[in-house]
Design a protein around this motif. Structure first.
Motif, PDB file in Angstrom:
ATOM      1  N   ASN A 131     -29.614 -22.518   2.955  1.00  0.00           N
ATOM      2  CA  ASN A 131     -30.241 -23.498   3.847  1.00  0.00           C
ATOM      3  C   ASN A 131     -31.107 -24.500   3.089  1.00  0.00           C
ATOM      4  O   ASN A 131     -31.231 -25.652   3.489  1.00  0.00           O
ATOM      5  CB  ASN A 131     -31.038 -22.812   4.967  1.00  0.00           C
ATOM      6  N   THR A 158     -28.745 -27.051   1.644  1.00  0.00           N
ATOM      7  CA  THR A 158     -28.374 -27.990   2.704  1.00  0.00           C
ATOM      8  C   THR A 158     -29.486 -29.002   2.928  1.00  0.00           C
ATOM      9  O   THR A 158     -29.236 -30.199   3.067  1.00  0.00           O
ATOM     10  CB  THR A 158     -28.087 -27.226   4.005  1.00  0.00           C
ATOM     11  N   PHE A 212     -18.902 -22.016  14.976  1.00  0.00           N
ATOM     12  CA  PHE A 212     -19.531 -21.091  15.899  1.00  0.00           C
ATOM     13  C   PHE A 212     -18.677 -21.119  17.163  1.00  0.00           C
ATOM     14  O   PHE A 212     -18.844 -21.963  18.035  1.00  0.00           O
ATOM     15  CB  PHE A 212     -20.974 -21.490  16.166  1.00  0.00           C
ATOM     16  N   ILE A 267     -26.542 -27.777  15.929  1.00  0.00           N
ATOM     17  CA  ILE A 267     -27.052 -26.787  14.978  1.00  0.00           C
ATOM     18  C   ILE A 267     -27.200 -27.427  13.599  1.00  0.00           C
ATOM     19  O   ILE A 267     -28.158 -27.181  12.883  1.00  0.00           O
ATOM     20  CB  ILE A 267     -26.087 -25.587  14.890  1.00  0.00           C
ATOM     21  N   ALA A 300     -30.102 -21.627  17.182  1.00  0.00           N
ATOM     22  CA  ALA A 300     -30.030 -21.089  15.820  1.00  0.00           C
ATOM     23  C   ALA A 300     -29.778 -19.589  15.866  1.00  0.00           C
ATOM     24  O   ALA A 300     -29.046 -19.047  15.048  1.00  0.00           O
ATOM     25  CB  ALA A 300     -31.327 -21.392  15.076  1.00  0.00           C
ATOM     26  N   ALA A 357     -24.484 -20.279   9.248  1.00  0.00           N
ATOM     27  CA  ALA A 357     -25.717 -20.813   9.825  1.00  0.00           C
ATOM     28  C   ALA A 357     -26.642 -21.310   8.717  1.00  0.00           C
ATOM     29  O   ALA A 357     -27.229 -22.381   8.812  1.00  0.00           O
ATOM     30  CB  ALA A 357     -26.416 -19.750  10.666  1.00  0.00           C
ATOM     31  N   MET A 358     -26.720 -20.532   7.635  1.00  0.00           N
ATOM     32  CA  MET A 358     -27.558 -20.974   6.516  1.00  0.00           C
ATOM     33  C   MET A 358     -27.034 -22.282   5.942  1.00  0.00           C
ATOM     34  O   MET A 358     -27.794 -23.174   5.592  1.00  0.00           O
ATOM     35  CB  MET A 358     -27.552 -19.918   5.415  1.00  0.00           C
ATOM     36  N   LEU A 359     -25.723 -22.379   5.872  1.00  0.00           N
ATOM     37  CA  LEU A 359     -25.134 -23.566   5.251  1.00  0.00           C
ATOM     38  C   LEU A 359     -25.305 -24.814   6.088  1.00  0.00           C
ATOM     39  O   LEU A 359     -25.163 -25.916   5.590  1.00  0.00           O
ATOM     40  CB  LEU A 359     -23.652 -23.336   4.969  1.00  0.00           C
ATOM     41  N   VAL A 360     -25.558 -24.667   7.383  1.00  0.00           N
ATOM     42  CA  VAL A 360     -25.864 -25.872   8.144  1.00  0.00           C
ATOM     43  C   VAL A 360     -27.373 -26.039   8.288  1.00  0.00           C
ATOM     44  O   VAL A 360     -27.837 -26.799   9.113  1.00  0.00           O
ATOM     45  CB  VAL A 360     -25.169 -25.912   9.518  1.00  0.00           C
ATOM     46  N   GLY A 361     -28.117 -25.320   7.465  1.00  0.00           N
ATOM     47  CA  GLY A 361     -29.542 -25.594   7.367  1.00  0.00           C
ATOM     48  C   GLY A 361     -30.443 -24.707   8.201  1.00  0.00           C
ATOM     49  O   GLY A 361     -31.633 -24.959   8.296  1.00  0.00           O
ATOM     50  N   VAL A 362     -29.902 -23.680   8.826  1.00  0.00           N
ATOM     51  CA  VAL A 362     -30.752 -22.790   9.618  1.00  0.00           C
ATOM     52  C   VAL A 362     -31.501 -21.845   8.676  1.00  0.00           C
ATOM     53  O   VAL A 362     -30.884 -21.236   7.803  1.00  0.00           O
ATOM     54  CB  VAL A 362     -29.903 -21.972  10.612  1.00  0.00           C
ATOM     55  N   ASN A 363     -32.794 -21.761   8.851  1.00  0.00           N
ATOM     56  CA  ASN A 363     -33.568 -20.807   8.066  1.00  0.00           C
ATOM     57  C   ASN A 363     -33.427 -19.436   8.713  1.00  0.00           C
ATOM     58  O   ASN A 363     -34.115 -19.096   9.676  1.00  0.00           O
ATOM     59  CB  ASN A 363     -35.026 -21.235   8.021  1.00  0.00           C
ATOM     60  N   VAL A 364     -32.508 -18.646   8.170  1.00  0.00           N
ATOM     61  CA  VAL A 364     -32.130 -17.396   8.817  1.00  0.00           C
ATOM     62  C   VAL A 364     -33.297 -16.395   8.850  1.00  0.00           C
ATOM     63  O   VAL A 364     -33.483 -15.683   9.831  1.00  0.00           O
ATOM     64  CB  VAL A 364     -30.895 -16.805   8.123  1.00  0.00           C
ATOM     65  N   ASP A 365     -34.109 -16.398   7.801  1.00  0.00           N
ATOM     66  CA  ASP A 365     -35.261 -15.495   7.792  1.00  0.00           C
ATOM     67  C   ASP A 365     -36.167 -15.762   8.987  1.00  0.00           C
ATOM     68  O   ASP A 365     -36.648 -14.842   9.650  1.00  0.00           O
ATOM     69  CB  ASP A 365     -36.072 -15.681   6.509  1.00  0.00           C
ATOM     70  N   LYS A 366     -36.383 -17.029   9.235  1.00  0.00           N
ATOM     71  CA  LYS A 366     -37.260 -17.412  10.344  1.00  0.00           C
ATOM     72  C   LYS A 366     -36.630 -16.999  11.674  1.00  0.00           C
ATOM     73  O   LYS A 366     -37.316 -16.520  12.575  1.00  0.00           O
ATOM     74  CB  LYS A 366     -37.462 -18.929  10.307  1.00  0.00           C
TER      75      LYS A 366
END
Lengths: 287, 302
Positions: free
Chosen positions: A79, A82, A96, A107, B177, B188-197
């Motif tokens: 992320n 990105t 998705f 998203i 997200a 999801a990470m690759l489209v910029g989602v901060n997965v940890d959050k």
């Protein structure tokens, strides 16, 4: 001019297997570059190293953004990569599936929306401060969603409008409210590109975008890729097996085999390169 | 057939079921996103009950009015439980994110035992009386034959909370997200989602729901101790599996079905067999619908 992606001496080991061997690849601004090679050459591994899916064993992945900053991407999470302006698609479709076309693109806008983003993300702030900000803005978001606050609405509206624009660029605006899984194959591929574009990258990494497409769809994809480069100013690096597509749209081609770069050059040069022919067709028996 | 009795049992089942559903949501959300069965979730619920008890005690001594005690004690329980949920994820699950799936499961069991014993030592092993935090209100008198005021509040609160949660998941950025992360974490990470959050947010929301459930259930039951999290957690987990683990409407439905089954079973057969009915139902549903009522069977990824 500085290359926007500058990969130097990249090596990736999986246990005893060297999947990438001191690879040097660069992409220049406004360029469409292609990465080709036989199956198992390490092309996708290369993409994974660049986008933060893998942490390379050795070497540097550097980006120089058009807006002027330079960063080293090694070890950053996907992320973060990105956020720094790289986006990618996959060989197999990874949309998705249970979300609508519009939501898929929205998203992609995720990293550009959200109040308090700067405070939470800034590693210089103390963890307590970041946590507090995260809790506070998280709570605000919950409240805003439920109460439909004015600012939340405006931001949401902005995201929706932007996402529609992105869909228009790839010709999917009619399908905005369909579920991704209900789109025909060729359009799913387009949606993947749209979702990647929504993150506002300056470099788009496409992993076999034409895989499984018929000649007509491939032709349309060809146009789309050129249009993205010309209209949006996004540079492109693609992995592709369809040689007609590769030869017709790319300025430069890199050829890999067994994790090594065996050739690079213009389509004309690659077409007559002996090492490339050998990698693809095997050695001539008479020679 | 005695309809009055039937109605009574049905309402009792709905009351029970809506609380199971609240807690089951925490299991199902966490499972949906990181495919982990968070066994410490029942303990988070128990901590919520204790926090509410302590907060309510302090506020009563300070002389606050009844309604404000209810709201403030619930708020305290939510905040405290949420921070426990957040911390548990951070120290017990996050370091094991890349580990084989059994490791975080063991870690979850350990966390559960740790939290139980921590409360046992810090508080007491005795049952503590839990004062009903819901003031008896006059306007509920006309239905008091079927339902007590507490039960009305339980049903109402859980319905509102579940509707709010559904809206949040559907419309908010974090909700989107979350859905994206549940479907494909790497993408999801690759489209910029901060997965940890996103994962932290899931734990915080799940724990908050458990705390709400704790206040409701403790008010209804009238006593708490350090071990209440275990059986409620087990029941809520059953409800989540029943409805199809990973599915949010599934958890809600599963909770209601489980609650009603228990209620009818105890009412018409014998109250000794309450748990037998619950788990027989689970076995039956898993035989005929292995993915649960609303769960989708896993499609093999290529």
């Amino acid at each position: 001019m500085k290359p926007i992606l500058d990969v130097k001496n990249l090596t990736m080991d999986f246990g005893g297997l060297r999947a990438l061997d001191s690879l040097d690849i660069d992409v220049r601004p406004g360029e469409i570059a292609a990465l080709i090679g036989p199956n198992g050459a390490g092309k996708t591994t290369f993409f994974n190293c660049v986008t933060g899916m893998y942490n390379p064993t050795q070497g540097d992945v550097l980006v120089n953004s058009p807006s002027g900053y330079s960063t080293r991407l090694n070890g950053l999470k996907p992320n973060k990569v990105t956020e720094r302006g790289l986006a990618r698609t996959f060989q197999n479709i990874r949309l998705f599936q249970n979300m609508t076309v519009l939501e898929n693109v929205m998203i992609g806008r995720h990293c550009h929306s959200g109040a308090g983003h700067e405070i939470i993300m800034d590693p210089d702030n103390s963890p307590v401060k970041r946590m507090a900000a995260s809790a506070f803005f998280g709570g605000m978001e919950i409240a805003a969603t439920l109460l439909k606050g004015k600012r939340f609405k405006e931001r949401e509206q902005e995201t929706v409008q932007y996402s529609y624009k992105v869909l228009e660029k790839v010709g999917l605006e009619k399908f905005a409210n369909n579920f991704a899984k209900n789109l025909p194959y060729g359009l799913q591929r387009r949606l993947e590109i749209a979702r990647a574009m929504a993150t506002e990258p300056f470099l788009l990494l496409l992993d076999e975008p034409a895989a499984g497409m018929n000649p007509q769809e491939t032709k349309e994809l060809d146009d789309l890729i050129q249009r993205i480069r010309d209209k949006e100013g996004i540079s492109i690096l693609l992995i592709e097996h369809d040689m007609r597509l590769v030869m017709s749209i790319s300025q430069r081609i890199f050829v890999m085999d067994y994790g090594k770069k065996i050739a690079q050059g213009t389509p004309g040069e690659i077409r007559t390169n002996d090492a490339v022919i050998k990698a693809y067709l095997g050695e001539d028996i008479d020679a | 057939m005695d309809w009055g009795y039937f109605k009574e049992l049905l309402m009792g089942g709905v009351v029970k079921g809506s609380i199971y559903a609240l807690i089951a949501l925490g299991y199902t959300m966490v499972y949906g996103i990181i495919e982990l069965i968070n066994f410490a979730h029942g303990e988070i619920y128990m901590i919520g009950a204790f926090t509410a008890l302590i907060a309510a005690g302090v506020l009563t001594v300070a002389g606050f009015p009844a309604w404000s005690i209810l709201i403030l004690a619930s708020a305290a329980a939510v905040v405290w439980s949420a921070s426990y949920g957040y911390t548990v994820e951070k120290i017990a699950y996050r370091p094991l994110r890349g580990a084989p799936r059994l490791s975080p499961l063991i870690s979850a069991l350990g966390m559960s035992i740790f939290l139980q014993n921590y409360v046992l030592l810090a508080q007491t092993s005795n049952f503590m009386p839990f004062k009903n935090l819901f003031p008896e209100e006059g306007f509920l008198e006309n239905i008091s034959e079927v339902l007590s005021a507490t039960e009305v509040i339980i049903i109402f609160t859980s319905a509102v909370v579940m509707i709010l949660l559904s809206l949040f998941i559907k419309y908010s950025t974090t909700g989107k997200a979350m859905r994206a992360t549940a479907q494909d974490r790497n993408m999801a990470m690759l489209v910029g989602v901060n997965v940890d959050k996103v994962i932290s947010a899931t734990f915080i929301i799940g724990s908050s729901l458990a705390a709400v459930g704790a206040v409701l259930i403790a008010s209804n039951m009238g006593q708490i101790n350090f071990f209440i999290g275990f059986i409620v957690g087990l029941k809520a987990f059953t409800a989540a599996v029943l409805g199809g683990i990973g599915s949010i409407p599934g958890a809600m439905l599963g909770g209601l079905v489980l609650g009603c089954t228990e209620s009818f079973g105890t009412g018409y057969v014998s109250s000794d067999y309450e748990d037998v009915f619950a788990f027989t139902l689970l076995v039956l549903i898993l035989i005929f619908r292995p993915a649960g009522l609303l769960g989708k069977s896993d499609i093999q990824k290529v």
